[in-house]
Design a protein around this motif. Structure first.
Motif, short mmCIF file in Angstrom:
data_model
loop_
_atom_site.label_atom_id
_atom_site.label_comp_id
_atom_site.label_asym_id
_atom_site.label_seq_id
_atom_site.Cartn_x
_atom_site.Cartn_y
_atom_site.Cartn_z
N ASN A 133 -23.09 55.36 57.23
CA ASN A 133 -21.84 54.61 57.27
C ASN A 133 -21.88 53.20 56.88
N GLU A 134 -23.25 52.85 56.47
CA GLU A 134 -23.30 51.41 56.01
C GLU A 134 -22.48 51.18 54.75
N PRO A 135 -22.27 51.90 53.83
CA PRO A 135 -21.56 51.45 52.61
C PRO A 135 -20.05 51.34 52.85
N ALA A 136 -19.51 52.01 53.93
CA ALA A 136 -18.00 51.91 54.16
C ALA A 136 -17.71 50.68 54.97
N LEU A 137 -18.77 50.36 55.93
CA LEU A 137 -18.65 49.28 56.64
C LEU A 137 -18.73 48.04 56.22
N PHE A 138 -19.66 48.01 55.00
CA PHE A 138 -19.86 46.80 54.10
C PHE A 138 -18.68 46.59 53.10
N LYS A 139 -18.17 47.78 52.72
CA LYS A 139 -16.92 47.90 51.75
C LYS A 139 -15.79 47.21 52.50
N SER A 140 -15.40 47.80 53.79
CA SER A 140 -14.33 47.28 54.38
C SER A 140 -14.14 45.89 54.96
N ILE A 159 -30.36 40.29 50.15
CA ILE A 159 -29.17 40.38 51.16
C ILE A 159 -28.24 40.77 50.28
N TYR A 160 -27.40 41.73 50.29
CA TYR A 160 -26.39 41.98 49.80
C TYR A 160 -24.95 41.26 50.57
N TYR A 161 -24.20 40.62 50.17
CA TYR A 161 -22.94 39.95 50.77
C TYR A 161 -21.85 40.35 50.24
N ASN A 162 -20.67 40.61 51.02
CA ASN A 162 -19.45 40.60 50.74
C ASN A 162 -18.70 39.49 50.53
N LYS A 163 -18.23 39.46 49.19
CA LYS A 163 -17.48 38.21 48.52
C LYS A 163 -16.36 38.00 49.02
N HIS A 164 -15.58 38.88 49.72
CA HIS A 164 -14.26 38.68 50.19
C HIS A 164 -14.50 38.02 51.61
N VAL A 165 -15.30 38.58 52.35
CA VAL A 165 -15.76 37.72 53.74
C VAL A 165 -16.07 36.34 53.37
N TYR A 166 -17.05 36.15 52.57
CA TYR A 166 -17.42 34.69 52.16
C TYR A 166 -16.41 33.89 51.81
N LYS A 167 -15.32 34.40 50.97
CA LYS A 167 -14.22 33.71 50.02
C LYS A 167 -13.38 33.15 51.37
N ASP A 168 -13.08 34.37 52.23
CA ASP A 168 -11.83 34.17 53.30
C ASP A 168 -12.53 33.21 54.10
N LEU A 169 -13.87 32.91 54.50
CA LEU A 169 -14.40 32.11 55.31
C LEU A 169 -14.87 30.84 54.83
N ASN A 170 -14.59 30.65 53.39
CA ASN A 170 -15.15 29.31 52.48
C ASN A 170 -16.59 29.22 52.68
N LEU A 171 -17.30 30.33 52.58
CA LEU A 171 -18.88 30.20 52.96
C LEU A 171 -19.57 30.13 51.31
N SER A 172 -20.75 29.45 51.32
CA SER A 172 -21.58 29.31 50.07
C SER A 172 -22.58 30.31 50.22
N VAL A 173 -23.20 30.88 49.02
CA VAL A 173 -24.37 31.44 49.25
C VAL A 173 -25.51 30.63 49.72
N PRO A 174 -26.27 31.16 50.76
CA PRO A 174 -27.19 30.17 51.38
C PRO A 174 -28.63 29.94 50.62
N THR A 175 -28.97 28.82 50.54
CA THR A 175 -30.09 28.54 50.08
C THR A 175 -31.35 28.01 50.81
N MET A 230 -23.08 41.35 55.55
CA MET A 230 -24.28 41.39 54.76
C MET A 230 -25.19 42.57 55.27
N VAL A 231 -26.11 42.90 54.05
CA VAL A 231 -26.73 44.15 54.18
C VAL A 231 -28.26 43.96 53.55
N PRO A 232 -29.30 44.05 54.23
CA PRO A 232 -30.64 43.75 53.65
C PRO A 232 -31.05 45.14 53.29
N MET A 233 -31.48 45.09 51.99
CA MET A 233 -31.86 46.35 51.17
C MET A 233 -32.49 46.12 49.94
N GLY A 234 -32.99 47.05 49.30
CA GLY A 234 -33.60 47.04 48.09
C GLY A 234 -32.49 47.26 46.93
#
Length: 424
Positions: free
Chosen positions: A252-259, A150-166, A264-268
């Motif tokens: 459009n996935e890369p642009a949506l993720f970057k913006s 699962i790729y995750y946008n670090k800026h979104v996680y930081k802005d919402l004070n989220l931690s990488v889930p375990t 989060m994006v599930p991918m290899g």
């Protein structure tokens, strides 16, 4: 309208096959120190060329890549060209049952000697041999080793004070907070055709990895409780509004993720190259293996490897086999993985990309069961029919549609497994 669309598709494939035949003619007339290679990944073209330059130093042969932009069309082009002398010297394909589907027709060259050489040199894990074999013989060499994350946008996680889930609860809790902030938690699309299996695969493998293996091997049913539970979880995530619209364009996935419009994006890990090409760095995004769902479930991770194979009727088949005998050479692999930003199938090749380094570290810590990707893990006709039904479910992901979808998947599984076993 449907008839007109079918005619357009047929015409497009016919045009691509004519192009493939032209490619075969070019193959016979080009320089004898160049091997033609056909693939469906335009983002790999420069990497093929760069790796080819290293191969030339070792074997005397470089690579001249071709590309068919659509995966669906590409498969039809390859299957058609293998029946003639128009095929390129090397083809990109898939491992597992998809490779077996070609190999059992007798249209691929035996690569036992090339595989044994790689094993002797420590260039490949010998335990992975079944993924590249049919009837005890090797017919392809691995291109890379991708982990599904699962790729995750670090800026979104930081802005919402989220931690990488375990844990699964943390994973869903993050999605709820992201949704509350007006951001779509997860990317999902059926627009690219094959992509509809992704969330079913991820959920089922994290719910019950043992059942996933049995289902993929035709030893369990799509109507069994674990598969039904996976569909219920998927439908529930849709009901919460966690996904992009099913017809969202794959491109459009890369642009949506970057913006940050999608968090989060599930991918290899092969998708890592696309993100870096779009200007993302490890300061912008990270990756984690999706947590298990059920208590006391062993960790698992989906793995994938594209392959290179040599058509039996290729005009330069022996030269192509020689080149593939050096494909996993560290000198070639270091150049290759640097260009594709993914992990080498050769365990001796170091990883320098920070995203990939973090993924490998997680794998070492979790020691997960490695599962073959859905696309390669069952007979092709079964998977290609199923992705259509899963795509339809994504359009109407309601509890009412779960049973009918599972019934269709199981009926097809019974039919296609019977055909597959009869043909062996």
């Amino acid at each position: 309208m449907k008839h007109r669309k079918s005619l357009v598709v047929v015409a497009a494939v016919a045009s691509l096959f004519m192009a493939a035949c032209a490619t075969g003619s070019e193959t016979r007339n080009r320089s004898s120190d160049t091997l033609s290679l056909n693939g469906d990944r335009s983002d790999f073209v420069e990497a093929y060329k760069a790796a080819g330059e290293e191969l030339k130093k070792l074997t005397g042969f470089s690579i001249e890549p071709r590309n068919v932009p659509s995966t669906e069309n590409y498969q039809q082009v390859i299957r058609s060209s293998l029946q003639s002398s128009s095929s390129t010297d090397i083809i990109k394909w898939w491992s597992g049952y998809r490779l077996q589907d070609l190999a059992r027709t007798g249209s691929l060259a035996n690569l036992d000697a090339e595989w044994d050489k790689a094993v002797k040199n420590g260039w490949v894990n010998p335990d992975t041999k079944p993924s590249f074999s049919y009837d005890g013989h090797v017919y392809a060499m691995p291109m890379y080793k991708s982990y599904w994350v699962i790729y995750y946008n670090k800026h979104v996680y930081k802005d919402l004070n989220l931690s990488v889930p375990t844990t699964w609860d943390q994973f869903i809790g993050n999605a709820e907070k992201i949704k509350a902030a007006g951001i779509t938690p997860f990317f999902a699309t059926q627009e690219a055709g094959w992509t509809s299996f992704i969330w079913f695969e991820e959920i089922l493998s994290k719910l019950d990895p043992d059942f996933y293996v049995k289902l993929m091997n035709g030893e369990a049913k799509y109507t069994d409780p674990p598969a039904r539970r996976a569909m219920e979880i998927w439908a529930d995530l849709y009901a919460r509004g966690f996904f992009t619209a099913p017809d969202t364009a794959w491109d459009n996935e890369p642009a949506l993720f970057k913006s940050g419009k999608v968090a989060m994006v599930p991918m290899g890990t092969w998708r890592n190259a696309i993100f870096t090409q779009n200007g993302l760095t490890d300061a912008d995004y990270g990756a984690f293996i999706m947590p298990t769902i059920a208590p006391n479930t062993k960790p698992s991770v989906i793995i994938e490897s594209g392959v290179f194979a040599v058509p039996q009727r290729a005009s330069n088949a022996e030269a192509a086999k020689k080149a593939l005998g050096e494909w996993l050479n560290p000198a070639v692999q270091q150049v290759w993985v640097k260009h594709i930003n993914d992990i080498s199938a050769n365990p001796q090749v170091p990883i320098t990309n920070p995203i990939l380094t973090s993924v490998v570290k997680q794998v070492q810590q979790l020691n997960p069961v490695e599962l073959e990707r859905y696309w390669e893990a069952s007979p092709p006709a079964l998977i290609e029919g199923n992705v259509q039904d899963l795509a339809m479910f994504m359009v109407q992901p309601t509890p009412e549609n779960i049973e009918s979808t599972l019934q269709k998947l199981q009926k097809r599984a019974e039919d296609e497994w019977a055909k597959w076993r009869q043909q062996r």
